[in-house]
Design an enzyme around this catalytic site. Structure first.
Site, short mmCIF file in Angstrom:
data_model
loop_
_atom_site.label_atom_id
_atom_site.label_comp_id
_atom_site.label_asym_id
_atom_site.label_seq_id
_atom_site.Cartn_x
_atom_site.Cartn_y
_atom_site.Cartn_z
N THR A 258 -3.97 10.02 3.05
CA THR A 258 -4.33 9.48 1.73
C THR A 258 -4.42 7.95 1.77
O THR A 258 -3.83 7.26 0.94
CB THR A 258 -3.32 9.91 0.65
OG1 THR A 258 -2.03 9.34 0.96
CG2 THR A 258 -3.20 11.42 0.58
N CYS A 289 -8.60 4.84 -3.03
CA CYS A 289 -8.97 5.16 -4.41
C CYS A 289 -10.20 4.38 -4.83
O CYS A 289 -11.09 4.91 -5.52
CB CYS A 289 -7.80 4.88 -5.35
SG CYS A 289 -7.18 3.17 -5.29
N THR A 319 0.58 -2.24 -7.42
CA THR A 319 1.08 -1.07 -6.70
C THR A 319 2.46 -1.34 -6.13
O THR A 319 2.97 -2.46 -6.18
CB THR A 319 0.12 -0.67 -5.57
OG1 THR A 319 0.02 -1.75 -4.63
CG2 THR A 319 -1.26 -0.34 -6.11
N ASN A 320 3.03 -0.29 -5.54
CA ASN A 320 4.42 -0.35 -5.10
C ASN A 320 4.64 -1.27 -3.91
O ASN A 320 5.78 -1.58 -3.56
CB ASN A 320 4.90 1.06 -4.76
CG ASN A 320 6.41 1.19 -4.85
OD1 ASN A 320 7.02 0.67 -5.77
ND2 ASN A 320 7.00 1.90 -3.91
N THR A 347 -9.63 -6.09 -0.20
CA THR A 347 -9.90 -4.66 -0.32
C THR A 347 -10.79 -4.23 0.82
O THR A 347 -11.73 -4.95 1.20
CB THR A 347 -10.57 -4.31 -1.67
OG1 THR A 347 -10.88 -2.91 -1.67
CG2 THR A 347 -11.86 -5.10 -1.89
N ARG A 370 -5.28 -7.92 -8.21
CA ARG A 370 -4.23 -7.07 -8.77
C ARG A 370 -3.78 -7.67 -10.10
O ARG A 370 -3.55 -8.88 -10.19
CB ARG A 370 -3.05 -6.97 -7.82
CG ARG A 370 -3.37 -6.36 -6.46
CD ARG A 370 -3.55 -4.85 -6.55
NE ARG A 370 -3.86 -4.27 -5.25
CZ ARG A 370 -2.95 -3.81 -4.39
NH1 ARG A 370 -1.66 -3.89 -4.69
NH2 ARG A 370 -3.33 -3.27 -3.25
N ASN A 453 -6.48 5.19 -10.52
CA ASN A 453 -6.29 5.01 -9.09
C ASN A 453 -5.17 5.88 -8.51
O ASN A 453 -5.00 5.96 -7.30
CB ASN A 453 -6.03 3.54 -8.74
CG ASN A 453 -4.99 2.90 -9.61
OD1 ASN A 453 -5.30 2.44 -10.72
ND2 ASN A 453 -3.76 2.85 -9.15
#
Length: 481
Positions: A258, A289, A319-320, A347, A370, A453
């Protein structure tokens, strides 16, 4: 009777019809492995109000609201047929029936439209395919929800195990709690219990073994009764063939990543290039995504108008892998506080386009920012086309693609003038075209593409897994080429 009473009576009548649809939809799903759709949206396990809202949403894409009184006859007709495993869109049945001038009855038209799912042509129900989740973070838990949801018929995919590193006290209880409640995606639809003595999470009757391991090469999955499984690595720790091959242990037949794959690992965007997967391919990637969000509409535009070059700017939720507060990070800007800043970052989505669309010769560049939003992103796709067109033509084309093309599960379309990011939480599409924001002038087109996403991407991953497992059932009426 007043106008208000007329409206209320009409609402009650439609509620009654929607209530009558629920047992028919459920029986088709459980007993025949048939998923009933409405313009690509599943009606399985939906409430009365959800069914009515899905019908009403049709006005956003088809131009007018679709009534349950129009779709009920087609649903009833389906219950009389000897159907095999399939996905059947009653919204499309109703729409195509309106344009058919042969004078057929609803029953005759329905039987003809879904003929491939009946009689000698129908697919036989298959044994469920074992699935293992390696990792149980944001994407892993959403994949678990989807796999549990799709196990309702007892066929298809079956989540057998989750592999994680051992945490502290009450590890399995805490992981089950994170599956049960999510701050963004809400409550799990069903019941979850924990068997700590056997390290199992039981979700809607599905027993899921929690395997603790720090090393993929140390696990023998056959010891847990798992065989020929598809393992979904949602950790992103390994991205090349050598690293992902560590997962090919006893009991595991294929590995799906993923995250964007590196080297010769195929990057697959379902709906675009999933049919290029070789039957003997054991390792593949579902890309990112953002790649899943931009490639389907890019293909739709390239097929219709041609594309000379393009640039994608992604306004992406944090994101994390970012820090809550300023702190050390291997990436300079990502070390700055995610909820307090807009953060320019890189990206790989633009470069990944070449893997998914090798025939597209146009150069696509990309960058990303972001932003302090926890979920749902938007990609701004700026294209120089090979032919001139108009805004109306582009919108008509993308609307039709979202309704009737093979990309209708990937591309959604919305014309609501007040749409904002939170409106798309839970969208199952790879991207949603915002009609109001679209700009076209001559050979230049700028598309604004919303995407969840987390959940939308997870749906794309599951579609790839269904395809390689052989349980991706055909859709009727067949989408137009």
């Amino acid at each position: 009777m007043t106008v208000n009473e007329d409206s209320f009576t009409d609402w009650n009548n439609r509620e009654e019809i929607a209530e009558s649809m629920i047992p028919m939809i459920g029986k088709l799903h459980r007993e025949r492995d048939v998923t009933v759709l409405l313009h690509s949206r599943s009606l399985v396990n939906k409430s009365v109000v959800s069914i009515l809202k899905t019908h009403r949403f049709a006005r956003q894409i088809a131009g007018e609201e679709l009534s349950v009184t129009e779709t009920l006859p087609f649903l009833r007709a389906l219950t009389t047929l000897d159907l095999g495993p399939s996905q059947i869109d009653i919204g499309m049945l109703a729409a195509t029936y309106k344009t058919d001038d042969r004078g057929l009855s609803v029953e005759e038209f329905t039987a003809e439209a879904v003929a491939g799912a009946t009689g000698a042509d129908k697919i036989e129900r298959r044994e469920p395919r074992d699935v293992v989740l390696y990792g149980f973070g944001r994407i892993g838990r959403l994949l678990a929800r989807l796999l549990i949801e799709k196990a309702g018929s007892g066929n298809g995919l079956r989540l057998r195990a989750i592999v994680v590193r051992k945490g502290g006290g009450q590890d399995i209880v805490k992981r089950a709690s994170l599956l049960r409640r999510d701050s963004i995606h809400g409550q799990f639809q069903g019941t979850i219990t924990v068997d700590e003595t056997s390290d199992k999470i039981i979700a809607n009757g599905n027993e899921i073994k929690v395997i603790y391991s720090d090393d993929p090469t140390s696990v023998d999955y056959t010891a847990y009764g798992i065989k020929d499984a598809i393992l979904i690595d949602n950790t992103g720790k390994w991205r090349d063939r050598e690293g992902l091959s560590k997962h090919l242990r006893p009991g595991i037949e294929k590995v799906v990543l993923t995250a964007p794959g590196k080297g010769d690992v195929p990057n697959i965007v379902h709906g675009v290039n999933h049919d290029t997967i070789k039957p003997d391919e054991q390792i593949l990637s579902c890309a990112s995504c953002t790649t899943n969000a931009i490639v389907p509409p890019l293909k739709a535009m390239a097929d219709e108008y041609g594309v000379q070059r393009g640039h994608v700017e992604t306004i992406h939720s944090f994101t994390n892998d970012q820090n809550l507060l300023d702190n050390y990070h291997s990436s300079d800007r990502r070390g700055r506080s995610a909820p307090l800043n807009m953060v320019i970052t890189e990206t790989g989505a633009a470069s990944a386009v070449a893997k998914a669309l090798p025939d597209l010769k146009a150069r696509i560049t990309g960058s990303s920012i972001r932003v302090p939003a926890p979920n749902v992103s938007i990609a701004i796709l700026n294209l120089q086309l090979e032919s001139e067109t108009t805004r109306e033509e582009v919108l008509d084309h993308l609307r039709n693609v979202s309704l009737t093309s093979p990309l209708k599960r990937q591309i959604d379309f919305i014309s609501a003038p007040d749409a904002v990011s939170s409106d798309f939480i839970g969208s199952r599409h790879a991207s949603i075209v915002d009609a109001g924001a679209t700009k076209v002038e001559g050979d230049n087109a700028i598309l604004y593409l919303w995407y969840d996403n987390e959940f939308g991407y997870s749906c794309q991953v599951i579609r790839v897994v269904q395809h390689v497992s052989g349980v991706e059932y055909p859709t009727y009426p067949a989408p137009a080429d």
